[in-house]
Design an enzyme around this catalytic site. Structure first.
Site, short mmCIF file in Angstrom:
data_model
loop_
_atom_site.label_atom_id
_atom_site.label_comp_id
_atom_site.label_asym_id
_atom_site.label_seq_id
_atom_site.Cartn_x
_atom_site.Cartn_y
_atom_site.Cartn_z
N ASP A 11 0.89 -1.17 0.00
CA ASP A 11 0.00 0.00 0.00
C ASP A 11 0.92 1.21 0.00
OD1 ASP A 11 -1.64 2.15 0.53
OD2 ASP A 11 -2.29 1.45 2.51
N LYS A 73 2.59 11.24 -3.46
CA LYS A 73 1.59 10.52 -4.25
C LYS A 73 0.67 11.47 -5.01
CE LYS A 73 -1.82 6.82 -3.53
NZ LYS A 73 -2.36 5.93 -2.49
N GLU A 157 -7.26 0.47 -4.84
CA GLU A 157 -7.32 0.46 -3.37
C GLU A 157 -8.66 -0.08 -2.82
OE1 GLU A 157 -6.09 4.38 -2.24
OE2 GLU A 157 -4.04 4.01 -2.91
N ASP A 180 -13.04 5.64 2.33
CA ASP A 180 -11.61 5.70 2.68
C ASP A 180 -11.21 7.13 3.01
OD1 ASP A 180 -8.84 5.74 2.77
OD2 ASP A 180 -8.55 4.59 0.94
P1 ADP Z 1 -3.11 7.50 3.66
O1 ADP Z 1 -4.08 6.61 3.01
O2 ADP Z 1 -3.31 8.92 3.30
O3 ADP Z 1 -1.71 7.06 3.54
P2 ADP Z 1 -3.77 6.53 6.36
O4 ADP Z 1 -4.87 5.62 6.01
O5 ADP Z 1 -2.53 5.94 6.89
O6 ADP Z 1 -3.45 7.53 5.20
O7 ADP Z 1 -4.34 7.59 7.41
C1 ADP Z 1 -3.52 8.55 7.96
C2 ADP Z 1 -4.38 9.54 8.67
O8 ADP Z 1 -5.11 8.85 9.67
C3 ADP Z 1 -3.58 10.62 9.37
O9 ADP Z 1 -4.22 11.86 9.16
C4 ADP Z 1 -3.68 10.22 10.82
O10 ADP Z 1 -3.62 11.34 11.67
C5 ADP Z 1 -5.03 9.61 10.87
N1 ADP Z 1 -5.15 8.69 12.01
C6 ADP Z 1 -4.45 7.58 12.26
N2 ADP Z 1 -4.83 7.01 13.42
C7 ADP Z 1 -5.83 7.80 13.90
C8 ADP Z 1 -6.65 7.77 15.07
N3 ADP Z 1 -6.50 6.80 15.98
N4 ADP Z 1 -7.58 8.73 15.23
C9 ADP Z 1 -7.74 9.69 14.32
N5 ADP Z 1 -7.01 9.79 13.21
C10 ADP Z 1 -6.05 8.86 13.00
MG MG Z 2 -4.71 5.13 2.12
#
Ligand code: ADP
Ligand code: MG
Length: 578
Positions: A11, A73, A157, A180
């Protein structure tokens, strides 16, 4: 394909990236040397030429903001200026490209995997948003190649997320929405299961909407109260920590300031509201209504927020499925796809089976199984039944589910009444057929073969959908009571047979008169009285009754032969042949 070298599932996220592999039949995500399974998608190009990736690069951001690249990205596969995005200064200054920066992240993930697996890997499946165009997909593939990975597949995705949530759960034509909400982007997709794979029906979203926005808004809130500069990277980082904490706790503190979940939700409300129109758009593009959606699954770290879950529940009018880790589902799905490609994970489409036996109640309150438990659906089976009592003109058919020998211990799913012309015992012929279609609906058809009249009943759901707990309890009980149940069945069956046999024996003895010896007669009578005695004895001794009835049956065999001989003789005499 080298069978010994596993294929990675990756991912490559805007904010975080993950890598996994199928190991001994199971998809697992791989942790780096610090035990973290998630790598920030950040790359730092230091002045001295060293390149760092992940958490280390993120830490450099405070010191070298101009040399640290995040969210690359957003830029991959785009021409400068396209989509309103201007490549940041750092890219041109360092003479690097989004593909090269992405390749650094992929190289890092490859190294994490090789370290964890203690072997080299050279192939991968990489996920991209469903809306990525050809240029963006090709650029992602090039980044993989630059990192020394042959990219066997670029996977959508939402499709990956649905894979992680389990193909077997989704039947043909089931429709799934994938919501998502990540760090920088929001994607909503509607998928439909067709021929065992997911088809993306529509996608919508906002490439400028994610958890990062909330971090900035919360940072401003905190900065104002504490008189700090809002764009300070440390305030921003603190805001993210506070935000995550508030997904679990009601309050979080920073520099003596207490921030409550209510504070955050007040800030976040307009932000989350922005996802609404995209969801409605995706549904309308997919040409489906809310109630036609079979499942809504949550993906992306931001969906860990209670507010987001509440909002989705409200918007879609149902409980979202959150059985997978939202920030790991896409990587897990990519890994499953990689496992399928390498043959280390067979793509088994689990067909539905009947969790418990289905049958009807027969004479003496016994369960007569028509479709046994664990039969793959669709399934069809039937049997013929007759009337147990003379002059009966209808039969009540109770449809039962369960594993117990006695009807009363099983569950009744429904009942139907079948009329037929009255006649002697055993004269009616009623065929009962059960068929379970692919949707798990049980169709019961009862036909009186004399009149060809059909009576039908449809029972939906219950034939297949039974809570696991209730199934387990039913099976456990059937084992616990196996002895008693079996005893009761043998008793009932033997009693039925004995009650048929006794009058027949009496009639035969009368008819035969002195055509049999006294010895034969007393032998038969002895067996008959033993059967009568057992029938009347208070304790149901099923074994003894069965044995005695069998002896009586054997003894009467000779009577039957004699009777037949007599009948034959009489007819010959009548016809003057003897
Ligand atoms: P991406 O798909 O953009 O790579 P992710 O799915 O990894 O992102 O999500 C990252 C986001 O999720 C960040 O903004 C992070 O702050 C938020 N995040 C991760 N864990 C938590 C949580 N427990 N509560 C709220 N937000 C969260
Ligand atoms: Mg993502």
């Amino acid at each position: 394909m080298n069978p010994n070298s596993p294929i990675l599932g990756i991912d490559l996220g805007t904010t975080n990236s993950l890598v996994g592999v199928v190991d001994s039949g199971f998809p697992i995500l791989l942790a780096d040397e610090n035990g973290s399974r998630s790598t920030p998608s950040a790359v730092c190009f230091a002045e001295d030429g060293t390149i760092t990736v992940g958490a280390v690069a993120l830490r450099q951001r405070a010191l070298h903001p101009m040399h640290t690249i995040t969210s690359v990205k957003r830029l991959i596969g785009r021409r400068p200026g396209e989509g309103g995005w201007v490549p940041p200064y750092v890219l041109s200054d360092l003479k690097t490209s989004p593909v090269e920066v992405s390749a650094e992240i992929l190289k890092h993930l490859k190294a994490v995997a090789e370290r964890a697996l203690e072997q080299s890997v050279s192939q991968a499946v990489i996920t991209v948003p469903a809306y990525f165009n050809d240029a963006q997909r090709n650029a992602t593939k090039r980044a993989g190649e630059l990192a020394g990975l042959e990219v066997l597949r670029i996977l959508s995705e939402p499709t990956a997320a649905a894979l992680a949530y389990g193909l077997d759960k989704f039947g043909e034509h089931q429709k799934v929405a994938v919501y998502d909400l990540g760090g920088g982007t929001f994607d909503i997709s509607v998928l439909e299961m067709r021929d065992g794979t997911f088809q993306v029906l529509s996608t919508a979203g906002d490439t400028q909407l994610g958890g990062d926005d909330l971090d900035r808004m919360l940072a401003a809130f905190i900065a104002e109260r504490l008189n700090l500069p809002a764009n300070d990277i440390r305030v921003l980082e603190a805001a993210e920590t506070v935000k995550k904490r508030l997904s679990v706790d009601e309050t979080a503190a920073f520099n003596g300031l207490d921030i409550t979940r209510a504070d955050l939700e007040k800030i976040a409300r307009p932000w989350i509201e922005r996802t609404r129109m995209h969801c409605l758009r995706a549904l309308s593009d997919a040409k489906i209504k809310l109630d036609q959606l079979d499942e809504i699954i949550l993906v992306g770290g931001s969906t860990r927020m209670p507010l987001v879950r509440d909002y989705v529940r409200e918007l879609f009018g149902r409980e979202p499925n959150t059985s997978q880790n939202p920030d790991e589902a896409i990587a897990l799905g990519a890994t499953i796809q990689a496992g399928i490609l390498s043959g280390s994970l067979r793509q088994v489409l689990l067909l539905d089976v009947t969790p418990l036996s289905l049958g009807i109640e027969t004479f003496g309150g016994l369960m007569n199984i028509i479709i046994p438990r664990n039969t793959t659906i669709p399934a069809k089976a039937g049997e013929m039944f007759t009337n147990a009592v003379a002059n009966q003109d209808n039969m009540l058919i109770r449809i039962l589910q369960g594993e117990r020998e006695l009807a009363k211990d099983n569950w009744e799913l429904g009942r139907i009444e079948v009329p037929f012309p009255a006649g002697p015992k055993g004269s009616a012929r009623v065929g009962v057929q059960f068929s379970i279609d692919a949707d798990g609906i049980l169709h019961v058809l009862a036909r009186d073969t004399a009149t060809n009249q059909d009576t039908t009943l449809e029972i939906s759901g219950t034939a297949i959908d039974v809570e696991d707990e209730r199934v387990e309890q039913m099976i456990a009980e059937s084992v616990d009571f196996a002895f008693e149940d079996m005893n009761e069945r043998i008793w009932t069956e033997s009693k039925f047979k004995a009650e048929e046999l006794l009058p027949a024996v009496d009639a035969a003895l009368t008819q035969l008169g002195d055509a049999i010896t006294d010895e034969e007669r007393s032998d038969v009578l002895k067996h008959a009285s033993e059967v009568r005695r057992l029938l009347q004895s208070p304790g149901h001794d099923a074994k003894a009754l069965k044995a005695a009835t069998q002896l009586l049956d054997d003894a009467t065999q000779s009577l039957a032969v004699l009777l037949l001989d007599r009948a034959m003789e009489e007819s010959l005499v009548r016809r003057g042949l003897v």
